[in-house]
Design a protein around this motif. Structure first.
Motif, PDB file in Angstrom:
ATOM      1  N   ARG A  25      -0.388 -44.935  76.055  1.00  0.00           N
ATOM      2  CA  ARG A  25      -0.566 -45.052  77.501  1.00  0.00           C
ATOM      3  C   ARG A  25       0.779 -45.038  78.215  1.00  0.00           C
ATOM      4  N   LEU A  26       1.727 -45.794  77.718  1.00  0.00           N
ATOM      5  CA  LEU A  26       3.032 -45.912  78.369  1.00  0.00           C
ATOM      6  C   LEU A  26       3.838 -44.619  78.260  1.00  0.00           C
ATOM      7  N   PHE A  27       3.857 -44.019  77.078  1.00  0.00           N
ATOM      8  CA  PHE A  27       4.611 -42.774  76.907  1.00  0.00           C
ATOM      9  C   PHE A  27       4.089 -41.687  77.832  1.00  0.00           C
ATOM     10  N   TYR A  28       2.769 -41.587  77.917  1.00  0.00           N
ATOM     11  CA  TYR A  28       2.207 -40.509  78.736  1.00  0.00           C
ATOM     12  C   TYR A  28       2.438 -40.762  80.223  1.00  0.00           C
ATOM     13  N   GLU A  29       2.290 -42.019  80.643  1.00  0.00           N
ATOM     14  CA  GLU A  29       2.414 -42.327  82.068  1.00  0.00           C
ATOM     15  C   GLU A  29       3.861 -42.346  82.540  1.00  0.00           C
ATOM     16  N   ARG A  30       4.785 -42.823  81.688  1.00  0.00           N
ATOM     17  CA  ARG A  30       6.157 -43.082  82.150  1.00  0.00           C
ATOM     18  C   ARG A  30       7.203 -42.191  81.496  1.00  0.00           C
ATOM     19  N   GLY A  31       6.860 -41.583  80.362  1.00  0.00           N
ATOM     20  CA  GLY A  31       7.839 -40.800  79.622  1.00  0.00           C
ATOM     21  C   GLY A  31       8.317 -41.550  78.392  1.00  0.00           C
ATOM     22  N   ILE A  32       8.676 -40.820  77.368  1.00  0.00           N
ATOM     23  CA  ILE A  32       9.044 -41.429  76.092  1.00  0.00           C
ATOM     24  C   ILE A  32      10.363 -42.175  76.199  1.00  0.00           C
ATOM     25  N   HIS A  33      11.374 -41.570  76.805  1.00  0.00           N
ATOM     26  CA  HIS A  33      12.685 -42.218  76.875  1.00  0.00           C
ATOM     27  C   HIS A  33      12.674 -43.453  77.774  1.00  0.00           C
ATOM     28  N   ALA A  34      11.782 -43.473  78.754  1.00  0.00           N
ATOM     29  CA  ALA A  34      11.758 -44.566  79.729  1.00  0.00           C
ATOM     30  C   ALA A  34      11.099 -45.833  79.175  1.00  0.00           C
ATOM     31  N   VAL A  61       6.878 -44.429  66.122  1.00  0.00           N
ATOM     32  CA  VAL A  61       5.834 -44.669  67.120  1.00  0.00           C
ATOM     33  C   VAL A  61       5.557 -43.375  67.880  1.00  0.00           C
ATOM     34  N   VAL A  62       6.615 -42.650  68.223  1.00  0.00           N
ATOM     35  CA  VAL A  62       6.458 -41.369  68.924  1.00  0.00           C
ATOM     36  C   VAL A  62       5.715 -40.369  68.041  1.00  0.00           C
ATOM     37  N   VAL A  63       6.067 -40.336  66.763  1.00  0.00           N
ATOM     38  CA  VAL A  63       5.374 -39.450  65.817  1.00  0.00           C
ATOM     39  C   VAL A  63       3.886 -39.739  65.810  1.00  0.00           C
ATOM     40  N   GLU A  64       3.528 -41.012  65.688  1.00  0.00           N
ATOM     41  CA  GLU A  64       2.115 -41.380  65.620  1.00  0.00           C
ATOM     42  C   GLU A  64       1.400 -41.073  66.931  1.00  0.00           C
ATOM     43  N   TYR A  65       2.058 -41.301  68.045  1.00  0.00           N
ATOM     44  CA  TYR A  65       1.475 -41.010  69.359  1.00  0.00           C
ATOM     45  C   TYR A  65       1.123 -39.531  69.479  1.00  0.00           C
ATOM     46  N   LEU A  66       2.076 -38.667  69.168  1.00  0.00           N
ATOM     47  CA  LEU A  66       1.843 -37.237  69.319  1.00  0.00           C
ATOM     48  C   LEU A  66       0.888 -36.697  68.260  1.00  0.00           C
ATOM     49  N   ALA A  67       1.020 -37.177  67.038  1.00  0.00           N
ATOM     50  CA  ALA A  67       0.116 -36.722  65.976  1.00  0.00           C
ATOM     51  C   ALA A  67      -1.320 -37.139  66.267  1.00  0.00           C
ATOM     52  N   ASP A  68      -1.504 -38.333  66.794  1.00  0.00           N
ATOM     53  CA  ASP A  68      -2.842 -38.805  67.124  1.00  0.00           C
ATOM     54  C   ASP A  68      -3.454 -37.957  68.236  1.00  0.00           C
ATOM     55  N   ARG A  69      -2.672 -37.650  69.270  1.00  0.00           N
ATOM     56  CA  ARG A  69      -3.195 -36.797  70.351  1.00  0.00           C
ATOM     57  C   ARG A  69      -3.533 -35.406  69.825  1.00  0.00           C
ATOM     58  N   ASP A  70      -2.673 -34.890  68.970  1.00  0.00           N
ATOM     59  CA  ASP A  70      -2.914 -33.573  68.393  1.00  0.00           C
ATOM     60  C   ASP A  70      -4.215 -33.565  67.591  1.00  0.00           C
ATOM     61  N   SER A 107      -5.501 -35.888  80.424  1.00  0.00           N
ATOM     62  CA  SER A 107      -4.188 -35.298  80.689  1.00  0.00           C
ATOM     63  C   SER A 107      -3.953 -35.028  82.168  1.00  0.00           C
ATOM     64  N   SER A 108      -4.022 -36.069  82.976  1.00  0.00           N
ATOM     65  CA  SER A 108      -3.823 -35.883  84.414  1.00  0.00           C
ATOM     66  C   SER A 108      -2.411 -35.425  84.738  1.00  0.00           C
ATOM     67  N   LYS A 109      -1.459 -35.743  83.874  1.00  0.00           N
ATOM     68  CA  LYS A 109      -0.062 -35.370  84.101  1.00  0.00           C
ATOM     69  C   LYS A 109       0.346 -34.126  83.310  1.00  0.00           C
ATOM     70  N   GLY A 110      -0.636 -33.386  82.794  1.00  0.00           N
ATOM     71  CA  GLY A 110      -0.318 -32.182  82.054  1.00  0.00           C
ATOM     72  C   GLY A 110      -0.328 -32.397  80.557  1.00  0.00           C
ATOM     73  N   CYS A 111       0.058 -31.363  79.841  1.00  0.00           N
ATOM     74  CA  CYS A 111       0.014 -31.372  78.382  1.00  0.00           C
ATOM     75  C   CYS A 111       1.034 -32.353  77.806  1.00  0.00           C
ATOM     76  N   SER A 112       0.573 -33.254  76.967  1.00  0.00           N
ATOM     77  CA  SER A 112       1.481 -34.250  76.380  1.00  0.00           C
ATOM     78  C   SER A 112       2.541 -33.602  75.507  1.00  0.00           C
ATOM     79  N   ASN A 115       5.157 -32.084  77.863  1.00  0.00           N
ATOM     80  CA  ASN A 115       5.922 -33.183  78.447  1.00  0.00           C
ATOM     81  C   ASN A 115       6.878 -33.792  77.421  1.00  0.00           C
ATOM     82  N   ALA A 116       6.398 -33.960  76.198  1.00  0.00           N
ATOM     83  CA  ALA A 116       7.248 -34.537  75.155  1.00  0.00           C
ATOM     84  C   ALA A 116       8.408 -33.615  74.819  1.00  0.00           C
ATOM     85  N   HIS A 117       8.158 -32.310  74.816  1.00  0.00           N
ATOM     86  CA  HIS A 117       9.227 -31.374  74.481  1.00  0.00           C
ATOM     87  C   HIS A 117      10.346 -31.399  75.511  1.00  0.00           C
TER      88      HIS A 117
END
Length: 203
Positions: A25-34, A61-70, A107-112, A115-117
């Motif tokens: 939730r946080l990564f998608y809403e605010r960004g990974i680095h933030a 954590v980032v790996v699991e977040y993106l892999a889970d969404r994928d 994905s209200s803010k676009g493709c995760s 965005n991650a890339h």
């Protein structure tokens, strides 16, 4: 097409799952680095030590977040493809329908991945193969579907469908104009009609 080795995954415990749900939730809403691990731990109701015990690092954590969404996206898309009429054109259009439904719900803010890339362009980052791997998988899917429509034009047709799809996802995330995925679907349908009408030496 070469394949990139996907990173190792962790075993999900209840605490690890809470961390993943909060991080996603946080990564998608605010960004990974933030987003830092302190905030993730607080939102998940675990200590920072527990987070590191389960994941080892923020990168994991980032790996699991993106892999889970994928994984969830691929399962979601598979359901739409299974439900589509078995004609080649209907199966291509089902991809756009699935993306429109997924974007409205997840994905209200676009493709995760897109965005991650923007934040993870370093190919040595363990999450990078997940990002690029999903897009390569989508290109292969479109190319395979295109081969059922115009076998001699599968590669360029698949790439064009991919560009329509990915451009629509970016336009959706930026809110450039209303309902870009429906517009992309309509353009894909017209493109496929032209491809079906074109002479095909393999027929």
């Amino acid at each position: 097409m070469g394949t990139t080795e996907r990173p190792q995954r962790i075993t999900m415990t209840p605490a690890a799952r809470r961390v993943l749900e909060a991080a996603a939730r946080l990564f998608y809403e605010r960004g990974i680095h933030a987003v830092g691990v302190d905030l993730i731990a607080a939102e998940a109701g675990v200590t920072k030590k527990t987070l590191y015990d389960r994941y080892g690092s923020k990168e994991q954590v980032v790996v699991e977040y993106l892999a889970d969404r994928d994984e969830r996206w691929r399962a979601f898309l598979a359901q739409h493809l299974d439900a589509a009429r078995p004609t080649p054109t209907a199966r291509v259009l089902a991809v756009f329908d699935a993306s429109r439904a997924w974007s409205a719900e997840h994905s209200s803010k676009g493709c995760s991945m897109v965005n991650a890339h923007a934040e993870i362009s370093d190919p040595t980052h363990p999450a990078h193969p997940i990002i690029t791997g999903q897009k390569q998988w989508m290109l292969t899917l479109f190319t395979d579907l295109a081969a059922d429509i115009a076998p001699n034009q599968a590669d360029p047709l698949g790439r064009t469908l991919m560009l329509l799809h990915e451009g629509a996802l970016v336009a959706h995330g930026l809110n450039v104009f209303p309902d870009p995925l429906t517009h992309a679907r309509e353009q894909a349908q017209a493109l496929l009609a032209d491809s079906e009408d074109s002479p095909n030496p393999h027929r």
